[in-house]
Design a protein around this motif. Structure first.
Motif, PDB file in Angstrom:
ATOM      1  N   VAL A 331      18.843   2.599   9.363  1.00 45.09           N
ATOM      2  CA  VAL A 331      18.864   1.147   9.494  1.00 45.09           C
ATOM      3  C   VAL A 331      17.658   0.708  10.311  1.00 45.09           C
ATOM      4  O   VAL A 331      17.427   1.219  11.408  1.00 45.09           O
ATOM      5  CB  VAL A 331      20.153   0.682  10.215  1.00 45.09           C
ATOM      6  N   ARG A 332      16.912  -0.203   9.765  1.00 42.85           N
ATOM      7  CA  ARG A 332      15.739  -0.705  10.489  1.00 42.85           C
ATOM      8  C   ARG A 332      16.155  -1.892  11.349  1.00 42.85           C
ATOM      9  O   ARG A 332      16.861  -2.794  10.875  1.00 42.85           O
ATOM     10  CB  ARG A 332      14.674  -1.144   9.481  1.00 42.85           C
ATOM     11  N   THR A 333      15.721  -1.891  12.600  1.00 42.37           N
ATOM     12  CA  THR A 333      16.039  -3.041  13.451  1.00 42.37           C
ATOM     13  C   THR A 333      15.270  -4.248  12.909  1.00 42.37           C
ATOM     14  O   THR A 333      14.314  -4.114  12.143  1.00 42.37           O
ATOM     15  CB  THR A 333      15.695  -2.770  14.926  1.00 42.37           C
ATOM     16  N   LEU A 334      15.721  -5.391  13.331  1.00 45.01           N
ATOM     17  CA  LEU A 334      15.230  -6.654  12.771  1.00 45.01           C
ATOM     18  C   LEU A 334      13.697  -6.683  12.676  1.00 45.01           C
ATOM     19  O   LEU A 334      13.010  -6.431  13.654  1.00 45.01           O
ATOM     20  CB  LEU A 334      15.734  -7.784  13.674  1.00 45.01           C
ATOM     21  N   ASP A 335      13.207  -6.985  11.480  1.00 50.68           N
ATOM     22  CA  ASP A 335      11.757  -6.971  11.245  1.00 50.68           C
ATOM     23  C   ASP A 335      11.316  -8.338  10.753  1.00 50.68           C
ATOM     24  O   ASP A 335      10.954  -8.510   9.593  1.00 50.68           O
ATOM     25  CB  ASP A 335      11.428  -5.892  10.201  1.00 50.68           C
ATOM     26  N   ILE A 336      11.377  -9.320  11.647  1.00 50.15           N
ATOM     27  CA  ILE A 336      10.933 -10.645  11.222  1.00 50.15           C
ATOM     28  C   ILE A 336       9.506 -10.895  11.701  1.00 50.15           C
ATOM     29  O   ILE A 336       8.965 -10.132  12.494  1.00 50.15           O
ATOM     30  CB  ILE A 336      11.887 -11.765  11.700  1.00 50.15           C
ATOM     31  N   ASP A 339       5.571 -12.023   6.899  1.00 51.66           N
ATOM     32  CA  ASP A 339       6.074 -12.761   5.730  1.00 51.66           C
ATOM     33  C   ASP A 339       7.588 -12.915   5.760  1.00 51.66           C
ATOM     34  O   ASP A 339       8.175 -13.428   4.828  1.00 51.66           O
ATOM     35  CB  ASP A 339       5.660 -12.045   4.432  1.00 51.66           C
ATOM     36  N   LYS A 340       8.257 -12.436   6.811  1.00 48.76           N
ATOM     37  CA  LYS A 340       9.726 -12.463   6.819  1.00 48.76           C
ATOM     38  C   LYS A 340      10.234 -13.463   7.858  1.00 48.76           C
ATOM     39  O   LYS A 340       9.921 -13.343   9.035  1.00 48.76           O
ATOM     40  CB  LYS A 340      10.277 -11.074   7.150  1.00 48.76           C
ATOM     41  N   HIS A 341      11.003 -14.390   7.390  1.00 47.54           N
ATOM     42  CA  HIS A 341      11.500 -15.437   8.280  1.00 47.54           C
ATOM     43  C   HIS A 341      12.999 -15.583   8.153  1.00 47.54           C
ATOM     44  O   HIS A 341      13.558 -15.336   7.094  1.00 47.54           O
ATOM     45  CB  HIS A 341      10.845 -16.768   7.927  1.00 47.54           C
ATOM     46  N   TRP A 357       3.354 -11.861  16.469  1.00 50.73           N
ATOM     47  CA  TRP A 357       4.657 -11.541  17.035  1.00 50.73           C
ATOM     48  C   TRP A 357       5.574 -11.167  15.876  1.00 50.73           C
ATOM     49  O   TRP A 357       6.130 -12.041  15.213  1.00 50.73           O
ATOM     50  CB  TRP A 357       5.144 -12.792  17.770  1.00 50.73           C
ATOM     51  N   ARG A 358       5.703  -9.888  15.592  1.00 47.01           N
ATOM     52  CA  ARG A 358       6.525  -9.482  14.455  1.00 47.01           C
ATOM     53  C   ARG A 358       7.184  -8.147  14.744  1.00 47.01           C
ATOM     54  O   ARG A 358       6.769  -7.400  15.629  1.00 47.01           O
ATOM     55  CB  ARG A 358       5.724  -9.493  13.146  1.00 47.01           C
ATOM     56  N   GLY A 359       8.246  -7.857  14.000  1.00 45.63           N
ATOM     57  CA  GLY A 359       8.914  -6.559  14.067  1.00 45.63           C
ATOM     58  C   GLY A 359       9.366  -6.208  15.471  1.00 45.63           C
ATOM     59  O   GLY A 359       9.900  -7.043  16.210  1.00 45.63           O
ATOM     60  N   VAL A 428      10.530   6.070  13.918  1.00 50.45           N
ATOM     61  CA  VAL A 428       9.567   4.962  13.855  1.00 50.45           C
ATOM     62  C   VAL A 428       9.020   4.825  12.436  1.00 50.45           C
ATOM     63  O   VAL A 428       8.870   5.804  11.712  1.00 50.45           O
ATOM     64  CB  VAL A 428       8.366   5.163  14.814  1.00 50.45           C
ATOM     65  N   MET A 429       8.722   3.588  12.095  1.00 49.83           N
ATOM     66  CA  MET A 429       8.011   3.368  10.840  1.00 49.83           C
ATOM     67  C   MET A 429       6.535   3.573  11.111  1.00 49.83           C
ATOM     68  O   MET A 429       6.009   3.150  12.139  1.00 49.83           O
ATOM     69  CB  MET A 429       8.256   1.958  10.323  1.00 49.83           C
ATOM     70  N   ILE A 430       5.894   4.257  10.189  1.00 53.04           N
ATOM     71  CA  ILE A 430       4.440   4.409  10.282  1.00 53.04           C
ATOM     72  C   ILE A 430       3.886   3.395   9.296  1.00 53.04           C
ATOM     73  O   ILE A 430       3.887   3.617   8.082  1.00 53.04           O
ATOM     74  CB  ILE A 430       4.010   5.845   9.900  1.00 53.04           C
ATOM     75  N   GLU A 431       3.521   2.241   9.815  1.00 48.03           N
ATOM     76  CA  GLU A 431       3.007   1.189   8.927  1.00 48.03           C
ATOM     77  C   GLU A 431       1.819   0.470   9.532  1.00 48.03           C
ATOM     78  O   GLU A 431       1.242  -0.406   8.917  1.00 48.03           O
ATOM     79  CB  GLU A 431       4.117   0.216   8.507  1.00 48.03           C
ATOM     80  N   VAL A 432       1.472   0.868  10.749  1.00 52.67           N
ATOM     81  CA  VAL A 432       0.261   0.339  11.395  1.00 52.67           C
ATOM     82  C   VAL A 432      -0.687   1.543  11.473  1.00 52.67           C
ATOM     83  O   VAL A 432      -0.263   2.626  11.883  1.00 52.67           O
ATOM     84  CB  VAL A 432       0.605  -0.172  12.813  1.00 52.67           C
ATOM     85  N   ASN A 454       3.789  -0.356   2.311  1.00 50.18           N
ATOM     86  CA  ASN A 454       3.429  -1.748   2.013  1.00 50.18           C
ATOM     87  C   ASN A 454       2.554  -2.317   3.133  1.00 50.18           C
ATOM     88  O   ASN A 454       1.488  -2.880   2.904  1.00 50.18           O
ATOM     89  CB  ASN A 454       4.679  -2.628   1.874  1.00 50.18           C
ATOM     90  N   ASP A 455       3.049  -2.157   4.355  1.00 55.69           N
ATOM     91  CA  ASP A 455       2.260  -2.674   5.475  1.00 55.69           C
ATOM     92  C   ASP A 455       1.092  -1.750   5.798  1.00 55.69           C
ATOM     93  O   ASP A 455       0.014  -2.217   6.165  1.00 55.69           O
ATOM     94  CB  ASP A 455       3.152  -2.855   6.709  1.00 55.69           C
ATOM     95  N   LEU A 456       1.298  -0.440   5.660  1.00 51.43           N
ATOM     96  CA  LEU A 456       0.195   0.485   5.970  1.00 51.43           C
ATOM     97  C   LEU A 456      -1.016   0.154   5.089  1.00 51.43           C
ATOM     98  O   LEU A 456      -2.162   0.171   5.541  1.00 51.43           O
ATOM     99  CB  LEU A 456       0.648   1.933   5.761  1.00 51.43           C
ATOM    100  N   ASP A 464      -4.138  -8.952   3.249  1.00 54.37           N
ATOM    101  CA  ASP A 464      -2.815  -9.598   3.253  1.00 54.37           C
ATOM    102  C   ASP A 464      -2.050  -9.232   1.976  1.00 54.37           C
ATOM    103  O   ASP A 464      -2.528  -9.494   0.874  1.00 54.37           O
ATOM    104  CB  ASP A 464      -3.053 -11.109   3.353  1.00 54.37           C
ATOM    105  N   ARG A 465      -0.870  -8.631   2.150  1.00 51.61           N
ATOM    106  CA  ARG A 465      -0.134  -8.118   0.987  1.00 51.61           C
ATOM    107  C   ARG A 465       0.351  -9.211   0.043  1.00 51.61           C
ATOM    108  O   ARG A 465       0.694  -8.942  -1.102  1.00 51.61           O
ATOM    109  CB  ARG A 465       1.034  -7.244   1.449  1.00 51.61           C
ATOM    110  N   GLY A 466       0.392 -10.470   0.529  1.00 48.67           N
ATOM    111  CA  GLY A 466       0.905 -11.533  -0.332  1.00 48.67           C
ATOM    112  C   GLY A 466      -0.191 -12.444  -0.873  1.00 48.67           C
ATOM    113  O   GLY A 466       0.103 -13.441  -1.516  1.00 48.67           O
TER     114      GLY A 466
HETATM  115 MG    MG Z   1       6.767  -3.164   6.666  1.00 48.28          MG
END
Ligand code: MG
Ligand code: PEP
Length: 565
Positions: A331-336, A339-341, A357-359, A428-432, A454-456, A464-466
């Motif tokens: 389970v990933r802790t809140l990742d707002i 692009d996530k709101h 300020w994210r994740g 940990v997510m490896i995305e940075v 996706n973020d990596l 920007d992914r979007g």
């Molecule tokens: Mg991500």
């Protein structure tokens, strides 16, 4: 119409639809002769009550079909209809502004939609489509205009600026072959419903598409995100053949659901699913997932005005775990942010939200949000194999800070005498890119890694992914991204840690052998991708995968890597 033969948009719901175009436009608020304000108020009240009844019927229809989550969309629509900001405003426009019922509700709806669109947020913009959907239904009641269900007399591919969820659910499924939207959003409810109901869809095709003549033959490929206008007969035959092949392959793969995800030479790859809801976890079980590799918790909180408290979160995590008993649930802790709101947690405006300020950055600065989540996860872990994963980690300090909060939560629960996970895993997510470059240090202290490709990809290529203007640059197979994946795997294995890939690349069967060769132990993907990824794992040989990975790492471009695959 001066349009290219093939128009590319965004892939919204897979499947192929071939048929004549039906161009559908939402009803406009026409000015009909105005009766007395009292009579207009009465018209509007009657229309609103009738629409409320119709929406309740759609909600029941979905619940009856076991689609509770989709039904929730309509329960939210009833709340929109009931919102004083809409109905009271419209009534005031009648009594104070002298407007007709139709003009008043149309204006009140557009005011609300404009406010949502002005927030410049993909999720909230998609809610504007919901407002327009309910207002459109009231307008149809008032003006007698036809809805999509009445317009669809023969099977057709619907072309529209946008569609509302009520249009999709009320249209006869056998006549709604698919839809092509000039606008639309990937998180719009019409898109979510199209996927749930299996209606092929492409969105973001641009306004030019609305000029297509009614009845023009169309071929829509929902997975490719393309629309062909008046395709030649041989192209139609090719697409029909492709669809038949896909159906046959899906049928055959269903038979393989219970087979182990192991390479030909016996290397076990954990094949798990990405999920955001209990329903997706159920689909994951049906497709033979060995657990959940990424539970995106923010989506559990999407339709609510407030953040759920610890008890509600505990119930949600337990509900997901109950769908896949005895398997690991990561389970990933809140990742707002980025692009996530969440409506429950409006974020301040930032110049660079993806770098802002994210994740985990939000979680660490707002322990009032992260601590209850950690407590709920620990408590859910008392009776299920819940693993906790941190999003958007850039530094070792962040991991340490999060672990300190986890220990605080554990101590609190122990003091309160509440049952909790005996040995919670914190990964940990490896995305940075920094996390991959510093993987050695992270691997010493993190219990596992999960690579968010996706973020990596977006951060490695500064892309920007979007942003569709630079979509060509966004290449998860770029050798720069692959080298970071390899670094993360090597560091993790030196410390005996397990490495997963949970970004979209994990669900791409063309990349499966490469990821295995780079050292990935677990692939996590959308439930629908599980069969093809399983087949790709079973067809792979780890020696050849390692060779492939070495060759890919030596490539100079994503195109070269793709050519290799
Ligand atoms: Mg991500
Ligand atoms: C990722 O970045 O690859 C990932 C899995 O997280 P998300 O797509 O939710 O940002």
């Amino acid at each position: 119409m001066n349009t290219p033969q093939i128009i590319h948009g965004r892939a919204a719901a897979p499947g192929i639809a071939i048929g004549p175009a039906l161009v559908f436009s939402p009803v406009a608020a026409v000015d009909v002769p105005t009766a007395s304000p009292e009579a207009e108020v009465a018209h509007l009240s009657t229309a609103i009550a009738a629409v409320d009844g119709a929406i309740a019927a759609l909600e029941d229809q979905l619940r009856g079909a076991g689609k509770d989550e989709e039904a929730e969309i309509f329960s939210a629509h009833r709340m929109l209809l009931d919102d004083p900001g809409l109905s009271d405003r419209a009534m005031a426009l009648i009594t104070e502004g002298g407007l007709s019922a139709a003009l008043a509700i149309g204006a009140a709806g557009e005011e609300q939609a404009a406010e949502l669109l002005a927030l410049d947020d993909e999720y909230l913009s998609a809610r504007a489509a919901d407002v327009r959907d309910v207002v459109g239904q009231v307008l149809r009641r008032l003006t007698g205009a036809q809805g999509l269900a009445e317009r669809l007399l023969v099977p057709a591919v619907v072309v529209a600026h946008d569609l509302g969820p009520s249009d999709l659910v009320s249209a006869p499924r056998e006549r709604l072959l698919g839809f092509a939207l000039a606008a639309g959003g990937l998180t719009a409810h019409s898109t979510i419903l199209a996927r749930a109901l299996g209606i092929p869809a492409v969105i973001g095709l641009g306004e030019g598409i609305l000029g297509v003549a009614e009845g023009t033959p169309l071929a829509l490929d929902g997975a490719a995100g393309s629309l062909q206008i008046d395709p030649p007969a041989e192209e139609i035959a090719r697409l029909r053949g492709a669809q038949a092949d896909l159906d046959a392959r899906a049928q055959a793969l269903r038979a393989e659901v219970g087979l182990p995800s192991v390479t030909r030479d016996g290397r076990q790859i954990a094949l798990v699913a990405n999920a955001a809801t209990p329903a997706e976890a159920r689909a994951a079980r049906e497709w033979g997932a060995a657990g959940v590799g990424l539970l995106r918790t923010e989506l559990l909180f999407l339709e609510r005005p407030d953040l759920p408290d610890e008890a509600e979160q505990l119930a949600l995590y337990a509900a997901v775990a109950a769908e896949l008993p005895g398997t690991p649930i990561t389970v990933r802790t809140l990742d707002i942010g980025g692009d996530k709101h969440l409506p429950a947690f409006p974020l301040p405006h930032e110049q660079n939200p993806f770098l802002g300020w994210r994740g985990l950055r939000i979680g660490l600065s707002r322990p009032d949000i992260l601590l209850p989540q950690l407590r709920a996860l620990l408590r859910a872990g008392a009776s299920a194999d819940i693993r906790i994963m941190l999003p958007m980690v850039s530094t070792l300090d962040e991991l340490r800070h999060a672990r300190a909060l986890l220990e605080q939560a554990m101590a609190q629960l122990a003091a309160e005498g509440l049952a909790q996970s005996a040995s919670p895993q914190l990964g940990v997510m490896i995305e940075v890119p920094a996390a991959a470059l510093n993987a050695e240090a992270l691997a010493r202290e993190a219990d596992f890694f999960s690579i968010g490709t996706n973020d990596l990809t977006q951060y490695t290529l500064a892309c920007d992914r979007g942003n569709s203007r630079i979509a060509d640059l966004y290449q998860p197979l770029d050798p720069a991204v692959l080298r970071l994946i390899a670094m993360a795997c090597e560091a993790a294995h030196r410390h005996g840690r397990h490495v997963a890939v949970c970004g979209e690349l994990g669900g791409d069967p063309r990349a499966t052998a490469l990821l295995i060769g780079l050292g990935v132990d677990e692939l996590s993907c959308g439930p629908g991708s599980l069969p093809l990824v399983r087949a790709a794992i079973r067809a792979a040989d780890s020696g050849s995968c390692a060779d492939l990975a070495q060759r890919a790492l030596a490539c100079a471009s994503a195109a070269e890597v793709r050519a290799l695959l």
